[in-house]
Design a protein around this motif. Structure first.
Motif, PDB file in Angstrom:
ATOM      1  N   ALA A   1     -27.853  55.283-101.793  1.00 38.33           N
ATOM      2  CA  ALA A   1     -27.242  54.157-101.100  1.00 38.33           C
ATOM      3  C   ALA A   1     -25.841  54.527-100.630  1.00 38.33           C
ATOM      4  O   ALA A   1     -25.074  55.176-101.348  1.00 38.33           O
ATOM      5  N   GLY A   2     -25.526  54.108 -99.417  1.00 40.75           N
ATOM      6  CA  GLY A   2     -24.198  54.380 -98.865  1.00 40.75           C
ATOM      7  C   GLY A   2     -24.062  55.731 -98.209  1.00 40.75           C
ATOM      8  O   GLY A   2     -22.975  56.101 -97.778  1.00 40.75           O
ATOM      9  N   LYS A   3     -25.152  56.497 -98.143  1.00 40.03           N
ATOM     10  CA  LYS A   3     -25.133  57.809 -97.508  1.00 40.03           C
ATOM     11  C   LYS A   3     -26.067  57.821 -96.296  1.00 40.03           C
ATOM     12  O   LYS A   3     -27.111  57.160 -96.288  1.00 40.03           O
ATOM     13  N   TRP A   4     -25.666  58.597 -95.289  1.00 38.51           N
ATOM     14  CA  TRP A   4     -26.422  58.654 -94.041  1.00 38.51           C
ATOM     15  C   TRP A   4     -26.431  60.078 -93.506  1.00 38.51           C
ATOM     16  O   TRP A   4     -25.459  60.817 -93.678  1.00 38.51           O
ATOM     17  N   TYR A   5     -27.532  60.428 -92.840  1.00 44.15           N
ATOM     18  CA  TYR A   5     -27.599  61.699 -92.133  1.00 44.15           C
ATOM     19  C   TYR A   5     -27.188  61.443 -90.678  1.00 44.15           C
ATOM     20  O   TYR A   5     -27.842  60.681 -89.961  1.00 44.15           O
ATOM     21  N   ALA A   6     -26.093  62.083 -90.272  1.00 46.82           N
ATOM     22  CA  ALA A   6     -25.518  61.825 -88.947  1.00 46.82           C
ATOM     23  C   ALA A   6     -25.948  62.897 -87.958  1.00 46.82           C
ATOM     24  O   ALA A   6     -25.936  64.098 -88.273  1.00 46.82           O
ATOM     25  N   ASN A   7     -26.290  62.462 -86.757  1.00 47.28           N
ATOM     26  CA  ASN A   7     -26.708  63.369 -85.689  1.00 47.28           C
ATOM     27  C   ASN A   7     -25.546  63.552 -84.707  1.00 47.28           C
ATOM     28  O   ASN A   7     -25.313  62.715 -83.837  1.00 47.28           O
ATOM     29  N   LEU A   8     -24.792  64.652 -84.886  1.00 45.55           N
ATOM     30  CA  LEU A   8     -23.645  64.911 -84.012  1.00 45.55           C
ATOM     31  C   LEU A   8     -24.065  65.046 -82.555  1.00 45.55           C
ATOM     32  O   LEU A   8     -23.333  64.613 -81.640  1.00 45.55           O
ATOM     33  N   PHE A   9     -25.211  65.649 -82.318  1.00 47.70           N
ATOM     34  CA  PHE A   9     -25.668  65.839 -80.943  1.00 47.70           C
ATOM     35  C   PHE A   9     -25.894  64.497 -80.244  1.00 47.70           C
ATOM     36  O   PHE A   9     -25.472  64.296 -79.100  1.00 47.70           O
ATOM     37  N   ASP A  10     -26.562  63.568 -80.938  1.00 50.57           N
ATOM     38  CA  ASP A  10     -26.813  62.257 -80.338  1.00 50.57           C
ATOM     39  C   ASP A  10     -25.511  61.473 -80.156  1.00 50.57           C
ATOM     40  O   ASP A  10     -25.322  60.777 -79.145  1.00 50.57           O
ATOM     41  N   LEU A  11     -24.616  61.562 -81.134  1.00 47.19           N
ATOM     42  CA  LEU A  11     -23.331  60.873 -81.007  1.00 47.19           C
ATOM     43  C   LEU A  11     -22.545  61.419 -79.820  1.00 47.19           C
ATOM     44  O   LEU A  11     -21.904  60.656 -79.079  1.00 47.19           O
ATOM     45  N   ALA A  12     -22.606  62.730 -79.609  1.00 45.37           N
ATOM     46  CA  ALA A  12     -21.917  63.326 -78.465  1.00 45.37           C
ATOM     47  C   ALA A  12     -22.550  62.877 -77.148  1.00 45.37           C
ATOM     48  O   ALA A  12     -21.837  62.581 -76.181  1.00 45.37           O
ATOM     49  N   ARG A  13     -23.876  62.816 -77.112  1.00 46.73           N
ATOM     50  CA  ARG A  13     -24.540  62.355 -75.889  1.00 46.73           C
ATOM     51  C   ARG A  13     -24.138  60.921 -75.562  1.00 46.73           C
ATOM     52  O   ARG A  13     -23.940  60.565 -74.392  1.00 46.73           O
ATOM     53  N   GLN A  14     -24.019  60.070 -76.599  1.00 51.07           N
ATOM     54  CA  GLN A  14     -23.598  58.690 -76.364  1.00 51.07           C
ATOM     55  C   GLN A  14     -22.179  58.641 -75.810  1.00 51.07           C
ATOM     56  O   GLN A  14     -21.900  57.897 -74.865  1.00 51.07           O
ATOM     57  N   ARG A  15     -21.281  59.429 -76.386  1.00 48.61           N
ATOM     58  CA  ARG A  15     -19.900  59.432 -75.917  1.00 48.61           C
ATOM     59  C   ARG A  15     -19.802  60.007 -74.501  1.00 48.61           C
ATOM     60  O   ARG A  15     -19.001  59.537 -73.686  1.00 48.61           O
ATOM     61  N   LEU A  16     -20.600  61.019 -74.212  1.00 51.17           N
ATOM     62  CA  LEU A  16     -20.624  61.558 -72.852  1.00 51.17           C
ATOM     63  C   LEU A  16     -21.134  60.503 -71.866  1.00 51.17           C
ATOM     64  O   LEU A  16     -20.602  60.370 -70.756  1.00 51.17           O
ATOM     65  N   SER A  17     -22.138  59.752 -72.271  1.00 50.31           N
ATOM     66  CA  SER A  17     -22.651  58.694 -71.412  1.00 50.31           C
ATOM     67  C   SER A  17     -21.583  57.642 -71.146  1.00 50.31           C
ATOM     68  O   SER A  17     -21.420  57.172 -70.008  1.00 50.31           O
ATOM     69  N   HIS A  18     -20.821  57.283 -72.189  1.00 48.16           N
ATOM     70  CA  HIS A  18     -19.722  56.334 -72.007  1.00 48.16           C
ATOM     71  C   HIS A  18     -18.702  56.868 -70.999  1.00 48.16           C
ATOM     72  O   HIS A  18     -18.074  56.097 -70.268  1.00 48.16           O
ATOM     73  N   ALA A  19     -18.555  58.188 -70.977  1.00 52.97           N
ATOM     74  CA  ALA A  19     -17.586  58.811 -70.067  1.00 52.97           C
ATOM     75  C   ALA A  19     -18.183  59.086 -68.690  1.00 52.97           C
ATOM     76  O   ALA A  19     -17.508  59.673 -67.830  1.00 52.97           O
ATOM     77  N   GLY A  20     -19.416  58.691 -68.477  1.00 52.31           N
ATOM     78  CA  GLY A  20     -20.046  58.872 -67.171  1.00 52.31           C
ATOM     79  C   GLY A  20     -20.649  60.246 -66.964  1.00 52.31           C
ATOM     80  O   GLY A  20     -20.912  60.639 -65.827  1.00 52.31           O
ATOM     81  N   VAL A  21     -20.891  60.974 -68.063  1.00 43.81           N
ATOM     82  CA  VAL A  21     -21.518  62.300 -67.970  1.00 43.81           C
ATOM     83  C   VAL A  21     -22.959  62.172 -68.445  1.00 43.81           C
ATOM     84  O   VAL A  21     -23.208  61.969 -69.640  1.00 43.81           O
ATOM     85  N   ASN A  22     -23.887  62.281 -67.518  1.00 46.27           N
ATOM     86  CA  ASN A  22     -25.288  62.056 -67.855  1.00 46.27           C
ATOM     87  C   ASN A  22     -26.148  63.304 -67.759  1.00 46.27           C
ATOM     88  O   ASN A  22     -27.321  63.274 -68.134  1.00 46.27           O
ATOM     89  N   GLN A  23     -25.593  64.383 -67.250  1.00 46.41           N
ATOM     90  CA  GLN A  23     -26.298  65.666 -67.256  1.00 46.41           C
ATOM     91  C   GLN A  23     -25.810  66.454 -68.465  1.00 46.41           C
ATOM     92  O   GLN A  23     -24.738  67.061 -68.441  1.00 46.41           O
ATOM     93  N   VAL A  24     -26.599  66.434 -69.526  1.00 42.25           N
ATOM     94  CA  VAL A  24     -26.202  67.046 -70.797  1.00 42.25           C
ATOM     95  C   VAL A  24     -27.303  68.008 -71.229  1.00 42.25           C
ATOM     96  O   VAL A  24     -28.480  67.643 -71.284  1.00 42.25           O
ATOM     97  N   TYR A  25     -26.898  69.216 -71.571  1.00 41.63           N
ATOM     98  CA  TYR A  25     -27.840  70.272 -71.911  1.00 41.63           C
ATOM     99  C   TYR A  25     -27.523  70.812 -73.305  1.00 41.63           C
ATOM    100  O   TYR A  25     -26.479  70.540 -73.864  1.00 41.63           O
ATOM    101  N   GLY A  26     -28.436  71.605 -73.855  1.00 40.95           N
ATOM    102  CA  GLY A  26     -28.221  72.179 -75.177  1.00 40.95           C
ATOM    103  C   GLY A  26     -28.464  71.155 -76.274  1.00 40.95           C
ATOM    104  O   GLY A  26     -29.231  70.206 -76.132  1.00 40.95           O
ATOM    105  N   GLY A  27     -27.793  71.366 -77.418  1.00 40.89           N
ATOM    106  CA  GLY A  27     -27.917  70.425 -78.523  1.00 40.89           C
ATOM    107  C   GLY A  27     -29.149  70.633 -79.378  1.00 40.89           C
ATOM    108  O   GLY A  27     -29.679  69.672 -79.943  1.00 40.89           O
ATOM    109  N   ASP A  28     -29.597  71.886 -79.510  1.00 44.61           N
ATOM    110  CA  ASP A  28     -30.822  72.131 -80.274  1.00 44.61           C
ATOM    111  C   ASP A  28     -30.692  73.297 -81.249  1.00 44.61           C
ATOM    112  O   ASP A  28     -31.701  73.791 -81.752  1.00 44.61           O
TER     113      ASP A  28
END
Length: 254
Positions: A192-219
């Motif tokens: 309880a209180g622990k989570w597995y965080a996906n840095l790649f997905d979080l970065a894609r979300q932040r890039l989308s907020h910044a208007g960057v929608n062509q995102v590659y890599g992350g694997d």
């Protein structure tokens, strides 16, 4: 020959980029720093680190503009700096051909950025603190100030994958308070209180907020591949790889 990864992304012809691995470094380098450790702030032998940097330099147009990284959100233009001056920042940007932008990582996410006109490049050091603080948005905003194109693309380099990156409630709350959709980047941890965080997905979300929608890599996961990558979460004391990019000539001349 240094072993590196070449980003698979549709960057303009005048933009070059590589991500180094830990393979092939100074022959004297053994133990936890074995391989091409490029970080001078860890406890590795400074002379060996310099040998590794000199080895890398042979394949670059100039010395990388290394930063003093602080897990913050500040980007900096490195066009007027030199290899002896390490600016304190977590993203490096350039609009001059031959200037090599660089960040050091060993689980944190390197985010490489360029515009489709080949007029600006940048690379961000994005751990969870940097992502939460807006290092991606700040870097994209600065790049757009001088870009000749509205289109910016991104490549996500090797970083720790969600399978191995467990964080607490407080980290999840930082992201979900900013955008409730960030919840999908967290899976329940072992307790309880622990989570597995996906840095790649979080970065894609932040890039989308910044208007960057062509995102590659992350694997590519640093933690699960000790032969190829250093990993701070896996090993504690360890070396660092580098994400580097630069322009080979002025935009429009390719």
């Amino acid at each position: 020959m240094i072993d590196w990864i070449v980003p698979d992304w549709p960057a303009p012809a005048n933009v070059d980029a590589i991500f180094t691995t830990r393979n092939i470094g100074a022959a004297e380098n053994r133990g936890i720093y074995a391989g091409l450790n490029l970080a001078s702030h860890v406890d590795d032998d400074p002379l060996i680190v310099q040998q590794n940097r000199n080895q890398l330099r042979q394949y670059l147009p100039d010395h990388p503009r290394w930063l003093t990284q602080v897990h913050g959100s500040q980007p900096v233009w490195v066009d007027s700096s030199n290899e002896t001056l390490e600016l304190e920042a977590d993203a490096a940007m350039s609009r001059r051909p031959g200037v090599v932008c660089a960040v050091l990582v060993a689980d944190c996410l390197p985010v490489l950025l360029c515009d489709m006109a080949g007029s600006v490049v940048g690379v961000a050091h994005a751990g969870w603190r940097g992502l939460a603080g807006g290092v991606i948005e700040n870097t994209v905003r600065e790049l757009r100030r001088f870009s000749s194109s509205d289109r910016i693309i991104a490549w996500l380099g090797p970083a720790i994958s969600s399978r191995h990156f467990e964080v607490g409630d407080e980290v999840r709350e930082v992201f979900t308070q900013y955008d409730h959709r960030a919840a999908c980047a967290f899976l329940p941890g072992k307790e309880a209180g622990k989570w597995y965080a996906n840095l790649f997905d979080l970065a894609r979300q932040r890039l989308s907020h910044a208007g960057v929608n062509q995102v590659y890599g992350g694997d590519l996961c640093t933690f699960s591949n000790p032969e190829q990558f250093y990993s701070y979460r896996r090993d504690g004391k360890t070396g660092r790889m580098a994400g580097l990019l630069w322009m080979t000539q002025p935009a429009g001349m390719q």
